[in-house]
Structure formats: C-alpha cells, structure tokens
Design a protein around this motif. Structure first.
Motif, PDB file in Angstrom:
ATOM      1  N   LEU A 378      -5.509  -4.844   7.352  1.00 21.14           N
ATOM      2  CA  LEU A 378      -5.729  -3.408   6.727  1.00 21.14           C
ATOM      3  C   LEU A 378      -5.046  -2.579   8.091  1.00 21.14           C
ATOM      4  O   LEU A 378      -4.582  -1.429   7.719  1.00 21.14           O
ATOM      5  CB  LEU A 378      -7.360  -2.925   6.923  1.00 21.14           C
ATOM      6  N   MET A 379      -5.340  -2.760   9.211  1.00 22.82           N
ATOM      7  CA  MET A 379      -4.958  -1.910  10.287  1.00 22.82           C
ATOM      8  C   MET A 379      -3.384  -2.134  10.571  1.00 22.82           C
ATOM      9  O   MET A 379      -2.593  -0.715  10.585  1.00 22.82           O
ATOM     10  CB  MET A 379      -5.269  -2.652  11.854  1.00 22.82           C
ATOM     11  N   LYS A 380      -2.545  -3.276  10.092  1.00 21.80           N
ATOM     12  CA  LYS A 380      -1.347  -3.393  10.275  1.00 21.80           C
ATOM     13  C   LYS A 380      -0.682  -2.472   9.258  1.00 21.80           C
ATOM     14  O   LYS A 380       0.306  -1.806   9.328  1.00 21.80           O
ATOM     15  CB  LYS A 380      -0.858  -4.785  10.097  1.00 21.80           C
ATOM     16  N   GLU A 493      -4.997  -6.419  -8.710  1.00 21.38           N
ATOM     17  CA  GLU A 493      -3.761  -6.397  -7.969  1.00 21.38           C
ATOM     18  C   GLU A 493      -2.963  -5.313  -7.884  1.00 21.38           C
ATOM     19  O   GLU A 493      -2.348  -4.729  -6.956  1.00 21.38           O
ATOM     20  CB  GLU A 493      -2.796  -7.615  -8.396  1.00 21.38           C
ATOM     21  N   ALA A 494      -2.973  -4.433  -9.118  1.00 27.12           N
ATOM     22  CA  ALA A 494      -2.252  -3.344  -9.141  1.00 27.12           C
ATOM     23  C   ALA A 494      -2.888  -2.285  -8.156  1.00 27.12           C
ATOM     24  O   ALA A 494      -2.178  -1.358  -7.842  1.00 27.12           O
ATOM     25  CB  ALA A 494      -2.295  -2.765 -10.578  1.00 27.12           C
ATOM     26  N   GLY A 495      -4.264  -2.380  -8.053  1.00 26.33           N
ATOM     27  CA  GLY A 495      -5.023  -1.264  -7.219  1.00 26.33           C
ATOM     28  C   GLY A 495      -4.947  -1.598  -5.810  1.00 26.33           C
ATOM     29  O   GLY A 495      -5.557  -0.901  -4.900  1.00 26.33           O
ATOM     30  N   ALA A 496      -4.416  -2.975  -5.228  1.00 28.08           N
ATOM     31  CA  ALA A 496      -4.631  -3.483  -3.968  1.00 28.08           C
ATOM     32  C   ALA A 496      -4.189  -2.594  -2.851  1.00 28.08           C
ATOM     33  O   ALA A 496      -4.899  -2.556  -2.108  1.00 28.08           O
ATOM     34  CB  ALA A 496      -4.204  -4.698  -4.051  1.00 28.08           C
ATOM     35  N   ARG A 497      -3.044  -2.086  -2.974  1.00 30.09           N
ATOM     36  CA  ARG A 497      -2.522  -1.129  -1.966  1.00 30.09           C
ATOM     37  C   ARG A 497      -3.539   0.299  -1.714  1.00 30.09           C
ATOM     38  O   ARG A 497      -3.952   0.624  -0.707  1.00 30.09           O
ATOM     39  CB  ARG A 497      -0.923  -0.811  -2.162  1.00 30.09           C
ATOM     40  N   ARG A 498      -3.868   0.732  -2.897  1.00 28.38           N
ATOM     41  CA  ARG A 498      -4.631   1.965  -2.873  1.00 28.38           C
ATOM     42  C   ARG A 498      -6.006   1.673  -2.046  1.00 28.38           C
ATOM     43  O   ARG A 498      -6.713   2.325  -1.400  1.00 28.38           O
ATOM     44  CB  ARG A 498      -4.818   2.543  -4.152  1.00 28.38           C
ATOM     45  N   PHE A 499      -6.641   0.313  -2.537  1.00 30.19           N
ATOM     46  CA  PHE A 499      -7.874  -0.003  -1.899  1.00 30.19           C
ATOM     47  C   PHE A 499      -7.799  -0.205  -0.423  1.00 30.19           C
ATOM     48  O   PHE A 499      -8.489   0.125   0.428  1.00 30.19           O
ATOM     49  CB  PHE A 499      -8.344  -1.253  -2.670  1.00 30.19           C
ATOM     50  N   ALA A 500      -6.821  -0.928  -0.026  1.00 30.48           N
ATOM     51  CA  ALA A 500      -6.708  -1.272   1.386  1.00 30.48           C
ATOM     52  C   ALA A 500      -6.315  -0.188   2.157  1.00 30.48           C
ATOM     53  O   ALA A 500      -6.997   0.203   3.305  1.00 30.48           O
ATOM     54  CB  ALA A 500      -5.459  -2.346   1.443  1.00 30.48           C
ATOM     55  N   LEU A 501      -5.328   0.644   1.761  1.00 31.70           N
ATOM     56  CA  LEU A 501      -5.042   1.856   2.460  1.00 31.70           C
ATOM     57  C   LEU A 501      -6.385   2.907   2.550  1.00 31.70           C
ATOM     58  O   LEU A 501      -6.628   3.600   3.771  1.00 31.70           O
ATOM     59  CB  LEU A 501      -4.041   2.818   1.866  1.00 31.70           C
ATOM     60  N   THR A 502      -7.166   3.058   1.396  1.00 32.36           N
ATOM     61  CA  THR A 502      -8.352   3.814   1.516  1.00 32.36           C
ATOM     62  C   THR A 502      -9.378   3.293   2.595  1.00 32.36           C
ATOM     63  O   THR A 502      -9.956   4.058   3.390  1.00 32.36           O
ATOM     64  CB  THR A 502      -9.107   3.974   0.051  1.00 32.36           C
ATOM     65  N   LEU A 503      -9.379   1.800   2.849  1.00 27.15           N
ATOM     66  CA  LEU A 503     -10.256   1.240   3.612  1.00 27.15           C
ATOM     67  C   LEU A 503      -9.987   1.581   5.016  1.00 27.15           C
ATOM     68  O   LEU A 503     -10.756   1.947   5.794  1.00 27.15           O
ATOM     69  CB  LEU A 503     -10.581  -0.061   3.204  1.00 27.15           C
ATOM     70  N   GLY A 504      -8.583   1.253   5.046  1.00 27.60           N
ATOM     71  CA  GLY A 504      -7.938   1.453   6.446  1.00 27.60           C
ATOM     72  C   GLY A 504      -7.969   2.967   7.069  1.00 27.60           C
ATOM     73  O   GLY A 504      -8.472   3.105   8.042  1.00 27.60           O
ATOM     74  N   ARG A 505      -7.745   3.906   6.025  1.00 29.92           N
ATOM     75  CA  ARG A 505      -7.797   5.451   6.545  1.00 29.92           C
ATOM     76  C   ARG A 505      -9.407   5.451   6.774  1.00 29.92           C
ATOM     77  O   ARG A 505      -9.842   6.387   7.769  1.00 29.92           O
ATOM     78  CB  ARG A 505      -7.210   6.261   5.419  1.00 29.92           C
ATOM     79  N   ASP A 541      -9.230   9.228   0.879  1.00 34.34           N
ATOM     80  CA  ASP A 541      -9.517   8.414  -0.365  1.00 34.34           C
ATOM     81  C   ASP A 541      -8.385   8.305  -1.292  1.00 34.34           C
ATOM     82  O   ASP A 541      -7.880   9.204  -1.739  1.00 34.34           O
ATOM     83  CB  ASP A 541     -10.949   8.669  -1.190  1.00 34.34           C
ATOM     84  N   LEU A 542      -7.746   7.109  -1.380  1.00 33.05           N
ATOM     85  CA  LEU A 542      -6.326   6.991  -2.240  1.00 33.05           C
ATOM     86  C   LEU A 542      -6.856   6.494  -3.461  1.00 33.05           C
ATOM     87  O   LEU A 542      -5.661   6.145  -4.472  1.00 33.05           O
ATOM     88  CB  LEU A 542      -5.321   6.530  -1.520  1.00 33.05           C
ATOM     89  N   ILE A 543      -8.081   6.099  -3.967  1.00 34.09           N
ATOM     90  CA  ILE A 543      -8.292   5.475  -5.117  1.00 34.09           C
ATOM     91  C   ILE A 543      -8.007   6.214  -6.261  1.00 34.09           C
ATOM     92  O   ILE A 543      -8.655   7.163  -6.311  1.00 34.09           O
ATOM     93  CB  ILE A 543      -9.436   4.611  -4.877  1.00 34.09           C
ATOM     94  N   THR A 544      -7.294   5.712  -7.116  1.00 31.29           N
ATOM     95  CA  THR A 544      -7.160   6.423  -8.473  1.00 31.29           C
ATOM     96  C   THR A 544      -7.424   5.783  -9.734  1.00 31.29           C
ATOM     97  O   THR A 544      -7.801   4.357  -9.624  1.00 31.29           O
ATOM     98  CB  THR A 544      -5.708   7.097  -8.634  1.00 31.29           C
ATOM     99  N   ASP A 545      -7.489   6.226 -10.802  1.00 29.47           N
ATOM    100  CA  ASP A 545      -7.754   5.692 -12.011  1.00 29.47           C
ATOM    101  C   ASP A 545      -6.409   4.861 -12.769  1.00 29.47           C
ATOM    102  O   ASP A 545      -6.500   4.974 -13.813  1.00 29.47           O
ATOM    103  CB  ASP A 545      -8.541   6.212 -12.905  1.00 29.47           C
TER     104      ASP A 545
END
Ligand code: MFK
Length: 558
Positions: A378-380, A493-505, A541-545
């Motif tokens: 997440l940090m990286k 899988e499609a939402g993994a980047r938004r999930f990870a960036l949201t958690l990281g931010r 929060d970058l998570i979208t639908d």
C-alpha cells in the motif's frame, strides 16, 4: 537584454525540511535524536551543497559498457559516472546501509538510516537503487539463516569501508516478464564438482556493476511456477576481476534512471550458491522485495520533497505579472497541494520504516507483522503514484524552464516515473494488497485500527475534517471489499487499485493528522495541519461504482 533570471537554490536539506524534522522530533526519543542529528545535518548540507553541485556537473554523464578490449578479448566492463563513484564512497562511509544493521539505536536505527537515505537520494541520481538492493540482499541473507553466506557476504554489504563495501544486484526480471516471476526460464544445474551453475537470460538487471546479486533460477527437474524456483547468490567476478560466465549484452536505453547501469545479461554456466532450499525462491527473496519497496517509498517522498524545495525557492525569485510567483494566490495554492502530498508520503513511508525497525529488533508481535505485510505494498504504490504527479506539477511550476534539460528539472519527472513501475507496478501491488486483505482480515483490521488510533489522537477542530475524511474512506474501503467479494472475482480485481489507493491515502492522511496535532501542541506550528486539510480536500476516497462490464466494452477497438 537586461533581465536575468536567478536559478532556484537549495539550502541545507535537513535544516530546511520542516516536515522531516518535526516527524523525527516526535518519533525518536530525545537522546536518540540528539545523537543522530549531527549526521543528518551533515547529509542535508552535502545534499543541498556539494552533491547537488556535482549532480549538476554530472548531468550529461551516463554509464558506459565496453564489451571488447583492443585485442579482441571480451571484457564487459561497466564504468559509472563520477557522481555515482562519489555516491558509492559517501554511502559506505556514512552508513547508508550499515546504520540499519549496526542497530546502535535499536528499532530506531531503521528510521535513522532511511532519514539519511531520504536526504541523500535526490542529489545522487538514483544511487538509492543499488543501496536498496544491497540492503534487501543483507536482509534476505540474514533471514535465510545460511551461515556461510551470512559470514562471508553480509559484512561486505553492511561495511562502512569503501574498499570493502559491496553492492548487490537483484536479478529477477526475464523476457517472460517482470511481474509474473514464476515464468522464469533460467535453469540451475549442478556440475560434476557439485557447483550450481545458472543458464539463462536476465532481461532487466538494475545496477549491473554490483559485486554480488541475488537471483532466481529453476533447479533442473523442478515444477513450473514460483514454487519451483530457488534463490541463488552470484558473485559476479572472479579474483582477477573477470565476470564469471556472465555476458553483458547491452545497457538498457531507459526513459529515466539513466545513471543506473541497467543491463541485459546472459548467464552461461555462472557459478552460484543456493541461499536456502531448492524450491520456494519467490518466498525466499520476499524479504529483499519488502526492503526495496520501502526504499522506493523513501525515494518517492524524497523526490517530491526535492521538487517542492526547488519550486518554492524559485517562486520567491521569479516575478511575473507584477509580483513574485510566491505572492500569487493560484501559484501558492498549487505548491500547497504539492507540499501536502510530499508530507503525507513522508509519514506513510516512515510509518512503514518504524514497523520494519520494530520487526528487525524482534519488537513487533504477530499482528504487527501482518499489518506490515499489507502496509508495504500500500505504501509503495500510494507514494509512487503521488511522486509521478508531483514531479509533473513541479516541472509545470517552472513553466518552460521545467521542460529544458540543462535546468536539471526534467530528470525529476523521468526518475519519478520508474517508482510506480519497478519493484511491482501499481496494479501488481494492488492485487497483492487485495489478496493479502482477503486472506488476512486481521491485517486489514489493523490498518483500520491504526487509522482510528490516529483519528482518536486528534482533538483540534482544525483537524476534524481531515480525521473524518480518513475514517470515512477507510470505512468505504471495508464496505466495498465485503460487497465486491460477494459479487465475484472480476469486480474485485477491477476495483483493486481504487481500493488500495483509498486505503493508502486514508492511512497517509490519518498519520499526517496525528503528526499535525502533535505539531500544534508541541511546536505551536499550524503548517502540518494545513497540509492535512489540503490533502483531505484533494480527495482520499477513490472508490467508485465503476462497472467492470464497461471496462470490457471499452477494450473493444472496432
Ligand atoms: C529506489 C529504490 C528502488 C529499488 C531499486 C530496485 C531495482 C530493482 C529492479 C528490479 O529488480 S524490478 C523487479 C522487481 N520485481 C518485482 O517486484 C516482482 C513483482 N511481482 C510480484 O511481486 C508478484 O506478486 C510475485 C512475483 C511475488 C508473484 O509471484 P508468485 O510466484 O505468484 O508468488 P506468490 O504465490 O504470490 O508468493 C509465493 C510466496 O511468497 C507466498 O508464500 P507461501 O509460499 O508461504 O504461500 C507469498 O506469501 C510470499 N510472498 C510474495 N510476496 C511477498 C511474500 N511474502 C512476503 N512479502 C511479500 N511481498
């Protein structure tokens, strides 16, 4: 023709870095800070002075590969630039790797070491690459328990003597891919004397001038995939300085990191030593990956800081439309956004450094170790993406000068771009984080718990919106994960980047807000609080639908 533009200048990069100094004051016991501060101030002076000057003089130099000598002998010699030669000496003498292993200050030694690295990195054109790999190799060898290699190799990797200091490479990437390492085709075979010999092509080996390298190969007869690989150590040259059955085919012509002698290699019977078992090489090299990913975060935070330092100084020197840029509300607003990103990245990275230091000092319990496993990707990925955006905006803050090579500015963007690619791309690390979060609900709960702890420490009304933005984003990530897991793999899988960036931010913001509260209370300084508000306003929060079906549709070209 009377107008002359002053270039941006740098002062002592430790003394000038309010965010780093404030963080260290909170994170380190006063007696530790007192002891390490002179070395940090010296490194800050070098980074803003002598090294910065050398970096500018070294701008056009690049590593050179000589494959043949005058008499037809294959030599494959790499010469690195003068800046890099100086960087190697300074890194050894100042303990850029050693500090973490000498552990003079126990768990705080990691923080001390990476603060030195943070100051050193932006003035040495990615010399952090060999240092990260050297640090990672020391960690992986120590974790392997291989006493022979620990006794013979690690003392060189952690040496403070330039003459005995060795750097290590990390040879993983093959033509089959940099991410799916399990596809590696390099074969390991024992010769009649029982020596392992490696045969294969390594397609992207960073800093190929190292004395040793950790690499993966498949012992003959092993199963396919990552499990069938084994971890090996290669000593690259023999006593006469000749490469041991290694051919350097060419240096890579890269967008950035151009001082790093990244090479394509052929291993043709290269003698190697098994580090641990004859299988599970990916698992055995993982400690190295986690250390290099930590360095990646430090480098991202450091490059952002350098961009902001240059842009802020320039804004005080450059006038347009009747006043200094620093007095223009829109320019100040833009630079404030960059500062807040740099500050958040600093806290996220050094939080991972703190946990790593505790783990190495055996002060981290099982649940902390699992938190660190999820935190590292997440940090990286969070800091790397921010670094690219900040570097791009930094160039724009200089107008056309930011696009002109001899200002020394474009290299910031080119070098930042690698941070989201090597050591695991954003998507590969997002999927790694997703898998870890799904497999280990406690790790995810611990990240959430840390965000809540930070929010709990915040009591100043000026930070309320920042704390609640972090909490809301973390809750949304939890809710999304639960619902996407119910719906199936494609959406997950499609939402993994938004999930990870949201958690990281969200975690970055929470850590920044906690620091800001401390800074308000202890230093009477409202700047970190301003950075936290600014970071929250930029969006956490970058998570979208987003519908994965839309993504499939948009893949269709005709
Ligand atoms: C400025 C500083 C920067 C530093 C400069 C560095 C320059 C170096 C340039 C390079 O070499 S770049 C190339 C770097 N390559 C990568 O980072 C690879 C990216 N790909 C991944 O990370 C993939 O996720 C991975 C290769 C790990 C997937 O491979 P597999 O074979 O599918 O592995 P799998 O099944 O996920 O994991 C195998 C084992 O390792 C599992 O343990 P078990 O055997 O106990 O089940 C995993 O849990 C474990 N593992 C994997 N990643 C781990 C880890 N354990 C701890 N930490 C991790 N990060």
């Amino acid at each position: 023709m009377s107008f002359r533009q002053e270039p941006p200048r740098l002062g002592n990069q430790y003394e000038d870095d309010r965010a780093l100094r404030s963080y260290l004051k909170r994170a380190l016991p006063p007696e530790v800070l007192r002891e390490v501060e002179p070395a940090l101030a010296e490194m800050g002076e070098l980074a803003g002075g002598e090294l910065y000057r050398m970096q500018s003089e070294d701008r056009l130099n690049e590593p050179r590969l000589t494959q043949w000598d005058a008499w037809g002998e294959r030599v494959d010699r790499i010469e690195v630039s003068p800046l890099w030669r100086a960087a190697e000496r300074i890194a050894a003498e100042r303990g850029l790797v050693a500090t973490a292993y000498e552990r003079r200050h126990g768990r705080h030694s990691r923080t001390h070491q990476l603060a030195l690295a943070y100051l050193f990195t932006p003035s040495t054109d990615i010399y952090s690459c060999p240092l990260a790999m050297t640090d990672g190799a020391a960690r992986a060898l120590l974790d392997s328990g291989n006493k022979t290699l620990i006794d013979r190799v690690v003392p060189h990797l952690v040496s403070r003597e330039p003459e005995s200091f060795w750097t290590s490479g990390q040879w993983m990437t093959e033509l089959t891919g940099g991410s799916d390492v399990g596809l590696s085709e390099t074969v390991a075979r024992r010769d009649a004397g029982g020596v392992w010999r490696l045969y294969g092509r390594k397609w992207f080996t960073s800093a190929a001038a190292s004395q040793v390298a950790l690499t993966l190969a498949r012992p003959e007869g092993n199963a396919p995939g990552g499990r069938g690989l084994a971890l090996f150590l290669v000593e690259t040259r023999d006593g006469g300085g000749r490469l041991r059955n290694i051919r350097i085919n060419r240096l890579k012509d890269k967008l950035g990191t151009r001082k790093v002698p990244t090479a394509e290699l052929t291993l043709d019977g290269t003698p190697a030593e098994l580090v641990k078992g004859t299988t599970d090489g990916v698992r055995d090299i993982a400690p190295m990956l986690n250390v290099t990913r930590l360095w990646n975060g430090v480098s991202a935070a450091a490059l952002m800081r350098r961009g902001v330092a240059l842009a802020r100084d320039y804004a005080r020197r450059r006038a347009a439309f009747g006043s200094k840029l620093s007095e223009k509300p829109l320019h100040a607003d833009t630079l404030a956004g960059l500062q807040s990103e740099a500050e958040a990245a600093l806290h996220l990275t050094f939080y991972a450094a703190e946990l790593t230091g505790r783990e190495e000092s055996r002060e981290l319990d099982e649940s902390g170790a699992r938190l660190l496993r999820l935190l590292t990707p997440l940090m990286k990925l969070t800091t790397a993406r921010a670094a690219v955006a900040v570097a791009s905006e930094t160039l724009e803050a200089f107008g056309g000068a930011g696009y002109v090579e001899d200002t020394g500015l474009p290299v910031l963007l080119r070098d930042a771009q690698v941070l989201s690619i090597w050591e695991g791309t954003t998507n590969v690390l997002s999927l790694d984080a997703l898998r870890t979060a799904l497999k280990d609900a406690d790790a995810l709960a611990s990240i959430r718990g840390e965000i809540e702890n930070c929010a709990h420490d915040v009591n100043d009304g000026r930070l309320a919106s920042a704390a609640s933005a972090a909490l809301d984003a973390a809750s949304h990530a939890d809710v999304w994960l639960a619902s996407a897991a119910r719906e199936g793999q494609t959406g997950l899988e499609a939402g993994a980047r938004r999930f990870a960036l949201t958690l990281g931010r969200a975690l970055s913001l929470a850590l920044l807000a906690r620091q800001a509260q401390w800074s308000l209370d202890e230093e009477g300084d409202a700047r970190a609080a301003a950075a936290a508000r600014r970071f929250a306003a930029a969006g956490v929060d970058l998570i979208t639908d987003s519908d994965p079906e839309d993504a499939s549709l948009l893949m269709e070209e005709r």
